[in-house]
Enzyme design. Sequence first.
Site, PDB file in Angstrom:
ATOM      1  N   ARG A 240     -15.100  73.856 -44.597  1.00  0.00           N
ATOM      2  CA  ARG A 240     -15.091  74.861 -45.669  1.00  0.00           C
ATOM      3  C   ARG A 240     -13.694  74.851 -46.263  1.00  0.00           C
ATOM      4  NH1 ARG A 240     -17.167  81.067 -45.956  1.00  0.00           N
ATOM      5  NH2 ARG A 240     -19.088  79.888 -46.277  1.00  0.00           N
TER       6      ARG A 240
ATOM      7  N   HIS B 128     -22.050  75.077 -52.572  1.00  0.00           N
ATOM      8  CA  HIS B 128     -22.350  75.729 -51.287  1.00  0.00           C
ATOM      9  C   HIS B 128     -23.775  75.310 -50.877  1.00  0.00           C
ATOM     10  CE1 HIS B 128     -22.028  78.304 -47.954  1.00  0.00           C
ATOM     11  NE2 HIS B 128     -22.002  79.488 -48.525  1.00  0.00           N
TER      12      HIS B 128
ATOM     13  N   GLN C 268     -25.950  77.063 -47.962  1.00  0.00           N
ATOM     14  CA  GLN C 268     -26.477  78.372 -48.340  1.00  0.00           C
ATOM     15  C   GLN C 268     -27.719  78.224 -49.217  1.00  0.00           C
ATOM     16  OE1 GLN C 268     -25.239  81.716 -47.604  1.00  0.00           O
ATOM     17  NE2 GLN C 268     -27.325  82.056 -48.321  1.00  0.00           N
TER      18      GLN C 268
ATOM     19  N   ASP D 260     -24.372  86.683 -56.887  1.00  0.00           N
ATOM     20  CA  ASP D 260     -23.261  86.475 -55.954  1.00  0.00           C
ATOM     21  C   ASP D 260     -22.065  87.258 -56.498  1.00  0.00           C
ATOM     22  OD1 ASP D 260     -21.584  85.439 -53.972  1.00  0.00           O
ATOM     23  OD2 ASP D 260     -21.424  83.432 -54.866  1.00  0.00           O
TER      24      ASP D 260
ATOM     25  N   CYS E  77     -26.265  85.688 -51.233  1.00  0.00           N
ATOM     26  CA  CYS E  77     -25.766  84.911 -50.088  1.00  0.00           C
ATOM     27  C   CYS E  77     -24.921  85.764 -49.141  1.00  0.00           C
ATOM     28  CB  CYS E  77     -24.989  83.698 -50.573  1.00  0.00           C
ATOM     29  SG  CYS E  77     -23.496  84.094 -51.507  1.00  0.00           S
TER      30      CYS E  77
ATOM     31  N   ARG F 195     -29.777  80.791 -42.466  1.00  0.00           N
ATOM     32  CA  ARG F 195     -28.637  79.863 -42.373  1.00  0.00           C
ATOM     33  C   ARG F 195     -28.688  79.144 -41.026  1.00  0.00           C
ATOM     34  NH1 ARG F 195     -24.012  80.750 -45.349  1.00  0.00           N
ATOM     35  NH2 ARG F 195     -23.418  78.720 -44.531  1.00  0.00           N
TER      36      ARG F 195
HETATM   37  N1  NVA Z   1     -19.168  82.298 -54.207  1.00  0.00           N
HETATM   38  C1  NVA Z   1     -18.714  82.888 -52.974  1.00  0.00           C
HETATM   39  C2  NVA Z   1     -19.679  82.601 -51.876  1.00  0.00           C
HETATM   40  C3  NVA Z   1     -19.302  83.211 -50.550  1.00  0.00           C
HETATM   41  C4  NVA Z   1     -20.269  82.873 -49.458  1.00  0.00           C
HETATM   42  C5  NVA Z   1     -17.339  82.353 -52.634  1.00  0.00           C
HETATM   43  O1  NVA Z   1     -17.092  81.155 -52.831  1.00  0.00           O
HETATM   44  O2  NVA Z   1     -16.494  83.130 -52.196  1.00  0.00           O
HETATM   45  N1   CP Z   2     -22.792  83.293 -47.294  1.00  0.00           N
HETATM   46  C1   CP Z   2     -21.766  82.792 -46.605  1.00  0.00           C
HETATM   47  O1   CP Z   2     -21.441  81.611 -46.665  1.00  0.00           O
HETATM   48  O2   CP Z   2     -21.141  83.709 -45.799  1.00  0.00           O
HETATM   49  P1   CP Z   2     -19.774  83.543 -45.017  1.00  0.00           P
HETATM   50  O3   CP Z   2     -18.685  83.447 -46.063  1.00  0.00           O
HETATM   51  O4   CP Z   2     -19.679  84.787 -44.186  1.00  0.00           O
HETATM   52  O5   CP Z   2     -19.811  82.302 -44.183  1.00  0.00           O
END
Ligand code: NVA
Ligand code: CP
Length: 302
Positions: free
Chosen positions: A103, A130, A133, A221, A261, A289
Amino acid sequence: MKKDFISIADWSREELDAVFALSAELKAKQKRGEPHPRLQGKTLGLIFEKSSTRTRVSFEVGMVQLGGYPLFLDSRNTQLGRGEPIEDTARVLSRYLDGIMIRTFAHDNVTEMARWASVPVINGLSDLLHPCQVMADLFTVLEHKKSFQDLAFCWIGDGNNMANSWINAAAVFGFELRLAVPKGYEPDTAILERARALNPRILLTTDPRQAARGAHVLNTDVWASMGQEQEQQQRQRDFAGFQVNNELLAVADPECVVLHCLPAHRGEEISAEVLEGPHSVVFDEAENRLHVQKAILATLMG
Ligand code: NVA
Ligand code: CP
């Protein structure tokens, strides 16, 4: 040759359908308490350059349920955080691990990791995509709606990593996708163009009601993703009117499901009533997930 899971666009419809079938099988086994040690003795490294609740816990627990072993690698406490190049990290970790999840911020970090690693690499979120997800989201829709046939999907809000992965999904599965995004927050142009060449039923609008009209799946989101915290106030102004609330649900299909998400900001991109309401499937989505990523892990590392 080793395979990675970096983007939904890299896998065929048949491969993704097989992931859903395996997800259902592994979910049923887990619910029945039946062991399913498909990755006995295998190790997965989890590199996090951004925060996480769901991704970290679902991958860690998933590896344990598959008989394997997860290693949480907070980038701040590895040499990666002190500037060791990805190409070196990837080759070293490949000597110890059977798979790597990353990540990170720049999407290039994921593709570089995959290029240099000799073990499968999974994208656990980048600024661009992502995919894990959205696979869980799609599986949740299948559970509630049986198939994607004749469904209209809509996306309300930021043209972010989630929106981009939904566009990739629409390209593979061919469903109708309408995205309502404020001016200046459009999804990635290259992803959109590629997807539209495969599926013309991808609409981009600035009108949330147009996108939501008759829609069977509503999805949103946060307005400011990880790394965009300093834009929060500007975005709050720019995204006014892009909330998934009861007023918007009133124009959607009466049997619609609402996805998010998580984490969610109640009162911003989604109202508390909708998040907690009868159309919301967000906690099934979060649970999935686990099941979907186990299927991805078993496919790549089994
Ligand atoms: N779009 C959000 C998703 C978090 C799971 C981010 O990148 O922070
Ligand atoms: N939705 C998601 O990826 O959550 P986290 O940021 O908690 O991993």
